[in-house]
Design a protein around this motif. Structure first.
Motif, PDB file in Angstrom:
ATOM      1  N   ALA A  39      -0.700 -22.101   9.046  1.00 31.38           N
ATOM      2  CA  ALA A  39      -0.823 -23.262   9.930  1.00 31.38           C
ATOM      3  C   ALA A  39       0.553 -23.737  10.376  1.00 31.38           C
ATOM      4  O   ALA A  39       1.545 -23.609   9.646  1.00 31.38           O
ATOM      5  N   ARG A  40       0.607 -24.303  11.558  1.00 32.87           N
ATOM      6  CA  ARG A  40       1.857 -24.845  12.080  1.00 32.87           C
ATOM      7  C   ARG A  40       2.005 -26.296  11.661  1.00 32.87           C
ATOM      8  O   ARG A  40       1.070 -27.096  11.821  1.00 32.87           O
ATOM      9  N   VAL A  41       3.171 -26.650  11.118  1.00 29.64           N
ATOM     10  CA  VAL A  41       3.439 -27.995  10.606  1.00 29.64           C
ATOM     11  C   VAL A  41       4.568 -28.613  11.427  1.00 29.64           C
ATOM     12  O   VAL A  41       5.649 -28.028  11.560  1.00 29.64           O
ATOM     13  N   PHE A  42       4.331 -29.803  11.940  1.00 25.78           N
ATOM     14  CA  PHE A  42       5.312 -30.524  12.741  1.00 25.78           C
ATOM     15  C   PHE A  42       6.142 -31.434  11.843  1.00 25.78           C
ATOM     16  O   PHE A  42       5.603 -32.186  11.030  1.00 25.78           O
ATOM     17  N   VAL A  43       7.472 -31.342  11.978  1.00 23.28           N
ATOM     18  CA  VAL A  43       8.399 -32.187  11.212  1.00 23.28           C
ATOM     19  C   VAL A  43       9.274 -32.953  12.206  1.00 23.28           C
ATOM     20  O   VAL A  43      10.236 -32.402  12.742  1.00 23.28           O
ATOM     21  N   PRO A  44       8.950 -34.215  12.508  1.00 23.36           N
ATOM     22  CA  PRO A  44       9.734 -34.984  13.477  1.00 23.36           C
ATOM     23  C   PRO A  44      11.028 -35.520  12.879  1.00 23.36           C
ATOM     24  O   PRO A  44      11.110 -35.786  11.681  1.00 23.36           O
ATOM     25  N   LEU A  45      12.040 -35.663  13.744  1.00 24.28           N
ATOM     26  CA  LEU A  45      13.355 -36.166  13.338  1.00 24.28           C
ATOM     27  C   LEU A  45      13.798 -35.459  12.066  1.00 24.28           C
ATOM     28  O   LEU A  45      14.101 -36.069  11.045  1.00 24.28           O
ATOM     29  N   ALA A  46      13.856 -34.143  12.153  1.00 20.52           N
ATOM     30  CA  ALA A  46      13.923 -33.289  10.971  1.00 20.52           C
ATOM     31  C   ALA A  46      15.287 -33.245  10.304  1.00 20.52           C
ATOM     32  O   ALA A  46      15.384 -32.915   9.122  1.00 20.52           O
ATOM     33  N   GLY A  47      16.362 -33.544  11.029  1.00 24.79           N
ATOM     34  CA  GLY A  47      17.688 -33.376  10.442  1.00 24.79           C
ATOM     35  C   GLY A  47      17.872 -31.935   9.983  1.00 24.79           C
ATOM     36  O   GLY A  47      17.519 -30.990  10.690  1.00 24.79           O
ATOM     37  N   LYS A  48      18.399 -31.773   8.772  1.00 26.17           N
ATOM     38  CA  LYS A  48      18.503 -30.437   8.182  1.00 26.17           C
ATOM     39  C   LYS A  48      17.697 -30.408   6.879  1.00 26.17           C
ATOM     40  O   LYS A  48      18.071 -29.762   5.899  1.00 26.17           O
ATOM     41  N   SER A  49      16.557 -31.093   6.920  1.00 19.56           N
ATOM     42  CA  SER A  49      15.752 -31.305   5.728  1.00 19.56           C
ATOM     43  C   SER A  49      15.345 -30.013   5.033  1.00 19.56           C
ATOM     44  O   SER A  49      14.862 -29.066   5.663  1.00 19.56           O
ATOM     45  N   LEU A  50      15.501 -30.000   3.709  1.00 20.74           N
ATOM     46  CA  LEU A  50      15.049 -28.866   2.904  1.00 20.74           C
ATOM     47  C   LEU A  50      13.529 -28.797   2.854  1.00 20.74           C
ATOM     48  O   LEU A  50      12.972 -27.769   2.441  1.00 20.74           O
ATOM     49  N   ASP A  51      12.867 -29.868   3.271  1.00 13.99           N
ATOM     50  CA  ASP A  51      11.405 -29.838   3.320  1.00 13.99           C
ATOM     51  C   ASP A  51      10.901 -28.757   4.267  1.00 13.99           C
ATOM     52  O   ASP A  51       9.842 -28.165   4.042  1.00 13.99           O
ATOM     53  N   MET A  52      11.651 -28.480   5.325  1.00 17.70           N
ATOM     54  CA  MET A  52      11.230 -27.436   6.262  1.00 17.70           C
ATOM     55  C   MET A  52      11.217 -26.068   5.597  1.00 17.70           C
ATOM     56  O   MET A  52      10.275 -25.281   5.771  1.00 17.70           O
ATOM     57  N   ALA A  53      12.255 -25.782   4.830  1.00 20.02           N
ATOM     58  CA  ALA A  53      12.308 -24.500   4.128  1.00 20.02           C
ATOM     59  C   ALA A  53      11.194 -24.411   3.089  1.00 20.02           C
ATOM     60  O   ALA A  53      10.593 -23.347   2.893  1.00 20.02           O
ATOM     61  N   TRP A  54      10.905 -25.527   2.421  1.00 15.48           N
ATOM     62  CA  TRP A  54       9.831 -25.524   1.418  1.00 15.48           C
ATOM     63  C   TRP A  54       8.484 -25.260   2.081  1.00 15.48           C
ATOM     64  O   TRP A  54       7.681 -24.471   1.580  1.00 15.48           O
ATOM     65  N   LEU A  55       8.231 -25.913   3.206  1.00 14.89           N
ATOM     66  CA  LEU A  55       6.970 -25.705   3.910  1.00 14.89           C
ATOM     67  C   LEU A  55       6.829 -24.253   4.378  1.00 14.89           C
ATOM     68  O   LEU A  55       5.750 -23.661   4.274  1.00 14.89           O
ATOM     69  N   ALA A  56       7.918 -23.691   4.869  1.00 11.93           N
ATOM     70  CA  ALA A  56       7.875 -22.287   5.283  1.00 11.93           C
ATOM     71  C   ALA A  56       7.594 -21.381   4.089  1.00 11.93           C
ATOM     72  O   ALA A  56       6.867 -20.386   4.198  1.00 11.93           O
ATOM     73  N   ALA A  57       8.140 -21.720   2.924  1.00  9.12           N
ATOM     74  CA  ALA A  57       7.919 -20.925   1.713  1.00  9.12           C
ATOM     75  C   ALA A  57       6.467 -20.986   1.248  1.00  9.12           C
ATOM     76  O   ALA A  57       6.013 -20.092   0.513  1.00  9.12           O
ATOM     77  N   GLN A  58       5.739 -22.018   1.689  1.00  3.56           N
ATOM     78  CA  GLN A  58       4.317 -22.120   1.342  1.00  3.56           C
ATOM     79  C   GLN A  58       3.455 -21.301   2.297  1.00  3.56           C
ATOM     80  O   GLN A  58       2.228 -21.295   2.185  1.00  3.56           O
ATOM     81  N   GLY A  59       4.092 -20.628   3.241  1.00  2.00           N
ATOM     82  CA  GLY A  59       3.352 -19.793   4.182  1.00  2.00           C
ATOM     83  C   GLY A  59       3.032 -20.467   5.501  1.00  2.00           C
ATOM     84  O   GLY A  59       2.244 -19.943   6.294  1.00  2.00           O
ATOM     85  N   HIS A  60       3.654 -21.634   5.749  1.00  2.00           N
ATOM     86  CA  HIS A  60       3.398 -22.341   7.006  1.00  2.00           C
ATOM     87  C   HIS A  60       4.431 -21.958   8.065  1.00  2.00           C
ATOM     88  O   HIS A  60       5.549 -21.539   7.751  1.00  2.00           O
ATOM     89  N   ARG A  61       4.042 -22.145   9.317  1.00  2.00           N
ATOM     90  CA  ARG A  61       4.982 -22.082  10.433  1.00  2.00           C
ATOM     91  C   ARG A  61       5.455 -23.508  10.708  1.00  2.00           C
ATOM     92  O   ARG A  61       4.641 -24.422  10.776  1.00  2.00           O
ATOM     93  N   VAL A  62       6.743 -23.694  10.830  1.00  2.00           N
ATOM     94  CA  VAL A  62       7.327 -25.032  10.927  1.00  2.00           C
ATOM     95  C   VAL A  62       7.884 -25.256  12.324  1.00  2.00           C
ATOM     96  O   VAL A  62       8.610 -24.415  12.863  1.00  2.00           O
ATOM     97  N   LEU A  63       7.534 -26.398  12.908  1.00  2.00           N
ATOM     98  CA  LEU A  63       8.125 -26.845  14.164  1.00  2.00           C
ATOM     99  C   LEU A  63       8.813 -28.179  13.907  1.00  2.00           C
ATOM    100  O   LEU A  63       8.153 -29.196  13.660  1.00  2.00           O
ATOM    101  N   GLY A  64      10.136 -28.178  13.930  1.00  2.00           N
ATOM    102  CA  GLY A  64      10.894 -29.409  13.765  1.00  2.00           C
ATOM    103  C   GLY A  64      11.528 -29.821  15.079  1.00  2.00           C
ATOM    104  O   GLY A  64      11.744 -28.996  15.962  1.00  2.00           O
ATOM    105  N   VAL A  65      11.819 -31.098  15.202  1.00  2.00           N
ATOM    106  CA  VAL A  65      12.577 -31.588  16.346  1.00  2.00           C
ATOM    107  C   VAL A  65      13.682 -32.484  15.819  1.00  2.00           C
ATOM    108  O   VAL A  65      13.469 -33.292  14.915  1.00  2.00           O
TER     109      VAL A  65
END
Length: 217
Positions: A39-65
């Protein structure tokens, strides 16, 4: 607060909002949402958050802005990734594996780019905005997410008169007012943040964090 404010924060490395580990409330409560792998997960105002890498490691597709190009560049560099880039009407897209970051204005994103986002994770976006922008953010950007979208929203609560944000205090009544018309809102947890915690907001007498589960009607 405008774009120059955030560009200056990043240029001066005044990024106390950045965490050196994924958000504990994300790790604890993300499984509750039941977001499927892929699933694609939206992360708004993402900065350089490690949460994006964690979400990708769970098998998600990440879209940050993220507004700051410095933040976007640092994210990929710190993870040893070489992104492909493309210029679109939304800004510059950086893609590496399952992570895509748009360097641009979050309010410029429309329903077309967000149409397949099955989930959203917001730790430091809503609380980064003053009241008028919070209303616009929830009313405009979140309205472009598709029906059935699920999410986690993390907020901070403290006596607002004791300190000017960001981060701003956002209580449960405001969360309900902002999202309750179009989203089902459920508070999952509220906990105090101790003074010795690295995320404590200096200058306030007490500080709590809360996490909400959201589901788009």
């Amino acid at each position: 607060m405008d774009a120059a404010f955030w560009h200056q924060r990043w240029s001066e490395n005044r990024i106390g909002f950045h965490q050196d580990a994924p958000t504990p409330l994300l790790l604890k409560h993300w499984p509750v949402l039941g977001v499927p792998r892929g699933a694609r997960v939206f992360v708004p105002l993402a900065g350089k958050s490690l949460d994006m890498a964690w979400l990708a490691a769970q098998g998600h597709r990440v879209l940050g802005v993220e507004l700051s190009q410095l933040a976007v560049g640092q994210f990929f560099a710190e993870h040893g990734l070489q992104p492909e880039t493309e210029t679109t009407r939304y800004g510059t897209h950086y893609r590496a594996g399952d992570i895509e970051l748009v360097c641009g204005d979050a309010f410029a994103l429309d329903a077309d780019i967000l149409r397949d986002c099955m989930a959203v994770f917001d730790r430091a976006a809503l609380i980064a905005l003053p009241p008028d922008l919070r209303r616009r953010y929830a009313g405009e950007l979140y309205s472009r997410l598709p029906a059935g979208c699920r999410g986690l929203l993390v907020t901070l609560e403290y006596p607002q008169h004791e300190k000017d944000g960001p981060p701003f205090s956002v209580g449960g009544d405001e969360v309900q007012a902002l999202y309750g018309r179009d989203w089902r809102v459920e508070r999952l947890e509220r906990r105090p943040i101790p003074r010795k915690h690295p995320g404590y907001v200096e200058g306030v007498s007490k500080l709590d964090t809360a996490v909400y589960a959201l589901q788009r009607n």
